[in-house]
Design a protein around this motif. Structure first.
Motif, mmCIF file in Angstrom:
data_model
loop_
_atom_site.group_PDB
_atom_site.id
_atom_site.type_symbol
_atom_site.label_atom_id
_atom_site.label_comp_id
_atom_site.label_asym_id
_atom_site.label_seq_id
_atom_site.Cartn_x
_atom_site.Cartn_y
_atom_site.Cartn_z
ATOM 1 N N PRO A 38 0.831 -1.207 0.000
ATOM 2 C CA PRO A 38 0.000 0.000 0.000
ATOM 3 C C PRO A 38 0.869 1.262 0.000
ATOM 4 O O PRO A 38 1.979 1.264 0.530
ATOM 5 C CB PRO A 38 -0.788 -0.083 1.303
ATOM 6 N N ILE A 39 0.332 2.312 -0.570
ATOM 7 C CA ILE A 39 1.046 3.581 -0.635
ATOM 8 C C ILE A 39 1.387 4.080 0.772
ATOM 9 O O ILE A 39 2.453 4.646 0.994
ATOM 10 C CB ILE A 39 0.197 4.632 -1.392
ATOM 11 N N THR A 46 11.275 8.128 -0.140
ATOM 12 C CA THR A 46 11.016 7.598 -1.474
ATOM 13 C C THR A 46 9.988 8.461 -2.185
ATOM 14 O O THR A 46 10.158 8.820 -3.358
ATOM 15 C CB THR A 46 10.515 6.134 -1.386
ATOM 16 N N LEU A 47 8.924 8.819 -1.483
ATOM 17 C CA LEU A 47 7.883 9.660 -2.080
ATOM 18 C C LEU A 47 8.428 11.035 -2.457
ATOM 19 O O LEU A 47 8.112 11.558 -3.522
ATOM 20 C CB LEU A 47 6.703 9.802 -1.118
ATOM 21 N N LEU A 48 9.256 11.607 -1.596
ATOM 22 C CA LEU A 48 9.840 12.922 -1.891
ATOM 23 C C LEU A 48 10.738 12.874 -3.126
ATOM 24 O O LEU A 48 10.699 13.777 -3.972
ATOM 25 C CB LEU A 48 10.627 13.439 -0.686
ATOM 26 N N LYS A 49 11.539 11.822 -3.239
ATOM 27 C CA LYS A 49 12.416 11.681 -4.403
ATOM 28 C C LYS A 49 11.606 11.470 -5.677
ATOM 29 O O LYS A 49 11.943 12.013 -6.730
ATOM 30 C CB LYS A 49 13.392 10.521 -4.198
ATOM 31 N N MET A 50 10.530 10.680 -5.578
ATOM 32 C CA MET A 50 9.662 10.474 -6.742
ATOM 33 C C MET A 50 9.021 11.792 -7.167
ATOM 34 O O MET A 50 8.983 12.114 -8.364
ATOM 35 C CB MET A 50 8.556 9.460 -6.418
ATOM 36 N N ALA A 51 8.528 12.553 -6.198
ATOM 37 C CA ALA A 51 7.872 13.827 -6.497
ATOM 38 C C ALA A 51 8.847 14.783 -7.189
ATOM 39 O O ALA A 51 8.497 15.429 -8.190
ATOM 40 C CB ALA A 51 7.321 14.448 -5.221
ATOM 41 N N ALA A 52 10.060 14.856 -6.688
ATOM 42 C CA ALA A 52 11.060 15.741 -7.282
ATOM 43 C C ALA A 52 11.394 15.301 -8.716
ATOM 44 O O ALA A 52 11.482 16.131 -9.625
ATOM 45 C CB ALA A 52 12.319 15.768 -6.425
ATOM 46 N N ALA A 53 11.557 13.996 -8.901
ATOM 47 C CA ALA A 53 11.897 13.476 -10.224
ATOM 48 C C ALA A 53 10.790 13.737 -11.240
ATOM 49 O O ALA A 53 11.056 13.993 -12.417
ATOM 50 C CB ALA A 53 12.190 11.978 -10.141
ATOM 51 N N LEU A 54 9.551 13.666 -10.784
ATOM 52 C CA LEU A 54 8.404 13.866 -11.675
ATOM 53 C C LEU A 54 7.942 15.322 -11.703
ATOM 54 O O LEU A 54 6.971 15.653 -12.386
ATOM 55 C CB LEU A 54 7.246 12.960 -11.244
ATOM 56 N N LEU A 61 1.436 14.088 -5.796
ATOM 57 C CA LEU A 61 1.915 12.726 -6.030
ATOM 58 C C LEU A 61 1.154 11.732 -5.161
ATOM 59 O O LEU A 61 0.656 10.716 -5.657
ATOM 60 C CB LEU A 61 3.415 12.619 -5.748
ATOM 61 N N ILE A 62 1.049 12.037 -3.887
ATOM 62 C CA ILE A 62 0.352 11.127 -2.961
ATOM 63 C C ILE A 62 -1.115 10.993 -3.358
ATOM 64 O O ILE A 62 -1.661 9.891 -3.363
ATOM 65 C CB ILE A 62 0.523 11.597 -1.506
ATOM 66 N N GLU A 63 -1.728 12.094 -3.717
ATOM 67 C CA GLU A 63 -3.127 12.063 -4.137
ATOM 68 C C GLU A 63 -3.320 11.161 -5.353
ATOM 69 O O GLU A 63 -4.244 10.348 -5.399
ATOM 70 C CB GLU A 63 -3.596 13.488 -4.449
ATOM 71 N N LYS A 64 -2.434 11.297 -6.344
ATOM 72 C CA LYS A 64 -2.510 10.454 -7.542
ATOM 73 C C LYS A 64 -2.338 8.973 -7.188
ATOM 74 O O LYS A 64 -3.094 8.130 -7.643
ATOM 75 C CB LYS A 64 -1.419 10.841 -8.556
ATOM 76 N N LEU A 65 -1.320 8.678 -6.387
ATOM 77 C CA LEU A 65 -1.049 7.286 -6.031
ATOM 78 C C LEU A 65 -2.216 6.677 -5.257
ATOM 79 O O LEU A 65 -2.601 5.527 -5.503
ATOM 80 C CB LEU A 65 0.249 7.185 -5.231
ATOM 81 N N LEU A 66 -2.786 7.446 -4.335
ATOM 82 C CA LEU A 66 -3.924 6.934 -3.566
ATOM 83 C C LEU A 66 -5.150 6.735 -4.454
ATOM 84 O O LEU A 66 -5.900 5.772 -4.278
ATOM 85 C CB LEU A 66 -4.246 7.866 -2.399
ATOM 86 N N LYS A 67 -5.345 7.617 -5.410
ATOM 87 C CA LYS A 67 -6.455 7.470 -6.351
ATOM 88 C C LYS A 67 -6.269 6.205 -7.184
ATOM 89 O O LYS A 67 -7.205 5.415 -7.351
ATOM 90 C CB LYS A 67 -6.546 8.693 -7.269
ATOM 91 N N TYR A 68 -5.062 5.987 -7.669
ATOM 92 C CA TYR A 68 -4.771 4.772 -8.440
ATOM 93 C C TYR A 68 -4.971 3.528 -7.587
ATOM 94 O O TYR A 68 -5.492 2.524 -8.046
ATOM 95 C CB TYR A 68 -3.337 4.783 -8.978
ATOM 96 N N GLU A 69 -4.532 3.606 -6.330
ATOM 97 C CA GLU A 69 -4.667 2.464 -5.427
ATOM 98 C C GLU A 69 -6.149 2.124 -5.203
ATOM 99 O O GLU A 69 -6.541 0.960 -5.229
ATOM 100 C CB GLU A 69 -3.979 2.802 -4.102
#
Length: 75
Positions: A38-39, A46-54, A61-69
């Motif tokens: 689960p997210i 990890t989430l911070l690095k993903m957000a920066a990369a994207l 980012l968290i909102e998108k991931l939770l929506k997908y989940e």
């Protein structure tokens, strides 16, 4: 499909490319996907690095991931 895979698909990148761009080991993403983690269990770093990369705000980012989940779990 795991939210990380759905996010990569939306952004048109592979998990490997996300790994290289974010500095998060690809094995971390692989483990999350394989274990269908689960997210909420992802580390903040990890989430911070993903957000920066994207180039996304962390909240988006968290909102998108939770929506997908939620979408994936309702199938």
């Amino acid at each position: 499909m795991h939210p990380i895979e759905l996010l990569c698909k939306e952004k048109g990148i592979t998990r490997y490319a996300l790994s290289k761009k974010s500095g998060v080991r690809e094995s971390v993403f692989s483990n999350l996907v394989q274990k269908n983690s689960p997210i909420e269990n992802m580390k903040l770093g990890t989430l911070l690095k993903m957000a920066a990369a994207l180039e996304l705000p962390i909240g988006d980012l968290i909102e998108k991931l939770l929506k997908y989940e939620k979408t994936a779990s309702s199938k």
